[in-house]
Every structure is written in C-alpha cells, then in structure tokens.
Design an enzyme around this catalytic site. Structure first.
Site, PDB file in Angstrom:
ATOM      1  N   GLU A 296      -3.982   8.159   7.497  1.00  0.00           N
ATOM      2  CA  GLU A 296      -5.176   7.431   6.888  1.00  0.00           C
ATOM      3  C   GLU A 296      -5.329   5.825   7.610  1.00  0.00           C
ATOM      4  OE1 GLU A 296      -5.132   4.597   2.817  1.00  0.00           O
ATOM      5  OE2 GLU A 296      -4.069   6.383   2.771  1.00  0.00           O
TER       6      GLU A 296
ATOM      7  N   HIS B 118       0.686  -1.245   0.187  1.00  0.00           N
ATOM      8  CA  HIS B 118      -0.114   0.052  -0.165  1.00  0.00           C
ATOM      9  C   HIS B 118       0.972   1.305  -0.041  1.00  0.00           C
ATOM     10  CE1 HIS B 118      -2.331   3.099   2.417  1.00  0.00           C
ATOM     11  NE2 HIS B 118      -3.294   2.792   1.449  1.00  0.00           N
TER      12      HIS B 118
ATOM     13  N   GLU C 131       2.195   1.833  -3.393  1.00  0.00           N
ATOM     14  CA  GLU C 131       1.037   2.450  -4.236  1.00  0.00           C
ATOM     15  C   GLU C 131       1.123   3.808  -4.126  1.00  0.00           C
ATOM     16  OE1 GLU C 131      -3.174   3.519  -3.337  1.00  0.00           O
ATOM     17  OE2 GLU C 131      -3.030   1.631  -2.917  1.00  0.00           O
ATOM     18  N   HIS C 132       1.275   4.368  -2.716  1.00  0.00           N
ATOM     19  CA  HIS C 132       0.990   5.815  -2.651  1.00  0.00           C
ATOM     20  C   HIS C 132       2.212   6.457  -3.112  1.00  0.00           C
ATOM     21  CE1 HIS C 132      -1.875   6.790   0.609  1.00  0.00           C
ATOM     22  NE2 HIS C 132      -2.282   5.692   0.245  1.00  0.00           N
TER      23      HIS C 132
END
Length: 427
Positions: free
Chosen positions: A142, A67, A70-71
């Site tokens: 997040e 993840h 991905e960012h």
C-alpha cells in the site's frame, strides 16, 4: 439521553453518554432506507508518543502504527470481519487520518446486527506475531502505491518541509522500516489507551427507532469490561524550523507546485471560536483564490493555473495549516503571485462584502445538498466535533461570520505563519 433540535436543518440529534464513557450520537432519518454507522477513536498518525496504560513514562512507537492497527482489527481468529458484513448485506470500510481512526458500515438491512458487529469487532482485538508479520507485507504494498501517486507525493513532501522532525512529516501509513518494527505487543499497548470508550464516539443515522436503537447499544456496551483510563498523555507536537524551496523529480508531464502556510498563532480553547477560526480562514482563501474570484480567472487566462488548482485549510487542536497546489509551467511566478495576494489582501477587490455574500450562499447551498447523503453527514460530523459544537452548527456560525471577523482571524493566522514552497519537477 439528551437531544438538540437544529432549526436551520430541521434535524434532531440525540446524544447519549454511556456509563463506560462512550459518546453515542443518533440521527434518526425516517424517510431513508439505508443505515450508516461510524465508530471513531481520537487516535491517528500523530499519536506515536504517549504514556501507556499502567506506566509513568512516555514511550514512542513506530510511525504508521495507528493505520496498521486499523488494518489488524478486521482480522479475527475466525476470519476477516468484512465477510461477516457482506453476509449481512452491508458494506464496511475504515480510514486513518492525523488525529482519528474511523470504522464504518452502510446497509439497507440488518441494521441492528451490523451495529452490533461494528461495536464488537472494534472492541475485541486479536493480534498475534503471525498475523502482524502477514500484514506488514500488505501495508508495504500500500505504501508503494502511494509512492507512485504524484499528487500524494506533493502533499506529503510539503508536510515534510513544513513540519520537519515531527509526526506530521511522516506518512500516515509509515515506511517499510517502521512497519517492520511493529509488534503485537505494540498494537495492544496502543489499543488499550486509545480504543477505550472514553476516547471514542459512535454516530448512527438511518430509519431506526431511537429508543430501541439506544437500548440496543447500551445493552451491548453493558456486557463489556474496560480498564480504568486516566487522562491520555500525548506528547506535544514540536517541529523544527520549516525548510522552504524543496524540489523532487518524478515522471510528471508538468511541474506540480505547492505553497504551505504553517500556522504558529495560539488557537482559542473554546469550541465555537475554534470552529469560527477554521471557517473564517477557509472563507479567506476562497475570497482570494476561489473560482468566483477575479484573481482565479486572471491566473487561469494567463496560463499560470489550470483545473488542478486547489486549496484547503486544515485544523486540529495540535496544528493548523493552509495548502495551495497547482500544476503549472511557471512555479516561481505562481508562488510569488499567491504570496503577494495574501500579503496585500485587505486592498484586494475580491475581499468584499458582496463577494462574501455570494460565497456564503454557495456554501449554504452545498451544505444543504450534502444533507441528502448519510455517508457525508456521518463523515463530516465525526471530523467536525469541537466539544459541544458540530457539523449541524455550520449554518448558524456561517451566518454570524462578518467580513471584519474574517479579517481578524486571517490577520491572526497570517501574522505568525511560516511559508514553505515545494515543487515536483518533470524528470
């Protein structure tokens, strides 16, 4: 390039396997004005232990690294890629699951430029100590947002109890501690293995000329060099014995109940049987607990469930499980009722040919309605590729599934499954 025509949907899908190993799927839609692209790697939150490129031994990386990567791919030395898509009149996004990471765009114009930008930004990493440290703070915020979502905490808590001491028990985004442990070198090691074209696929749908778009993508890829990638060695997912009966107190108005059924049976290797197995167990749950079942009406009228009640069956080649959730004043009674229904399903009035026929018609209606959405087609297609079987094979496989076959696959799942209950209680 080869193509396949799907008679049930009237769609023709083109498949092109490039010299670098990238598989590209094209679905031309002449009557549409929007182009949608999805670039996917078979890499998700479960892939924390593998053999890095050029090495011999397994290495374990911090939870949440897929993840995090991905960012970071959106950030380049010259700025954020999102602004470039915006300048082309396009929208872009990305998401990470247990086993996949996908990058997408949607546009009414500049489809070739957007396709090029999608390919180029994903295939050109830029990680530094400074931009990694900057992202750590963003992702921690997040993670905190998810901690305030009681439905997410219910699902995450259930997985933690179903698959203790395994990557499935970890949050896809990781924890503040694991995020802080990620380095730029970690990101490059993960990227080199999992973002190789051999481990990726591109799906494009819209009003483009198939030959022109295929040539455009081939030319783009031909300009790039990639290291030789041997077979990716991922560590097998091994979980401890499940923990049942767990609870958590949060600021909720009513208890939130979940029942998890962890699959322990051996899955088939051929793609069609695997697709059938998943669909059969989805139908099995729908027959017993769906809104067309008598049981749903009885549970609703008795006040044991409300509109929040839902269920799903998730399957990957490395795991499979069913989840049933509901807001309920009586979690204990609901849990007993659901488990009894599963145990005695063969004599259940809802488990019938007539009910199955009704569900099949409903599912087909929903499926054909969904074909109007390019976004839905792309997302479903990417998540439902089982080698040579995909999303467009759904109508034919659904038609073939009989009640006796559903019973066979359900028995296979139920006979070995492990049951877990997890409940969030009001403080």
């Amino acid at each position: 390039m080869k193509s396949k025509f799907y008679e049930k949907t009237g769609e023709r899908l083109y498949i092109d396997t490039l010299l670098n190993g990238l598989t590209v799927y094209y679905l031309p839609k002449a009557d549409y004005n929007r182009t949608y692209g999805l670039f996917t790697t078979n890499f998700g939150s479960l892939d924390t232990s593998f053999v890095p490129l050029g090495e011999q031994d397994f290495q374990t990386f911090p939870e949440g690294i897929a993840h995090f990567l991905e960012h970071k791919l959106f950030e380049k030395e010259e700025g954020d890629v999102m602004y470039k898509f915006g300048a082309l009149g396009a929208q872009t996004n990305a998401f990470t699951s247990f086993s996949r990471t996908s990058y997408l765009f949607s546009t009414l114009e500049n489809s070739y430029e957007c396709t090029e930008l999608l390919l180029d930004f994903v295939q050109k990493p830029y990680f530094t100590k400074e931009n990694v440290e900057k992202e750590q703070g963003i992702i921690q915020q997040e993670i905190q947002m998810y901690q305030d979502d009681s439905d997410w905490r219910l699902f995450a808590g259930l997985l933690e109890k179903m698959y203790p001491d395994s990557p499935l028990a970890a949050d896809i985004a990781g924890t503040p501690a694991t995020i802080n442990a990620i380095t730029a070198d970690d990101l490059y090691k993960n990227y080199e293995v999992f973002y190789h074209p051999k481990n990726m696929n591109l799906f494009l749908t819209g009003p483009f000329d198939i030959e022109m778009m295929a040539d455009f993508v081939r030319n783009n890829q031909a300009k790039k060099d990639f290291a030789n990638l041997r077979e990716i060695k991922r560590k097998e997912i091994i979980a401890s014995e499940p923990i049942t009966g767990g609870t958590l107190e949060l600021e909720v108005a009513m208890p939130k109940f979940s029942l998890g059924l962890r699959g322990e049976d051996a899955l088939a290797q051929d793609s069609k049987t695997l697709f059938k197995y998943k669909l059969a167990n989805q139908l099995f749950l729908d027959l017993l607990f769906g809104r067309t079942s008598q049981r749903y009406e009885e549970l609703y009228n008795a006040g044991l469930i409300d509109d929040s009640f839902g269920f799903s069956f998730d399957l990957d080649k490395r795991f499979h499980f069913a989840v049933l959730t509901a807001d309920t004043e009586n979690p204990k009674k609901l849990g007993q009722t659901l488990q009894e229904a599963i145990k005695s399903y063969k004599i259940d009035r809802d488990f019938s040919e007539e009910h199955l026929d009704l569900l099949k018609r409903e599912m087909l209606g929903d499926y054909f309605s969904s074909l109007n959405s390019l976004e839905y087609i792309a997302n479903q297609f990417s998540s439902e590729i089982y080698d040579d079987i995909n999303f467009f094979d759904f109508p034919e496989i659904l038609k073939e599934l009989s009640l006796s076959e559903i019973e066979k696959f359900a028995d296979q799942f139920i006979s070995e499954m492990k049951k877990v209950e997890f409940t969030i209680l009001p403080k």
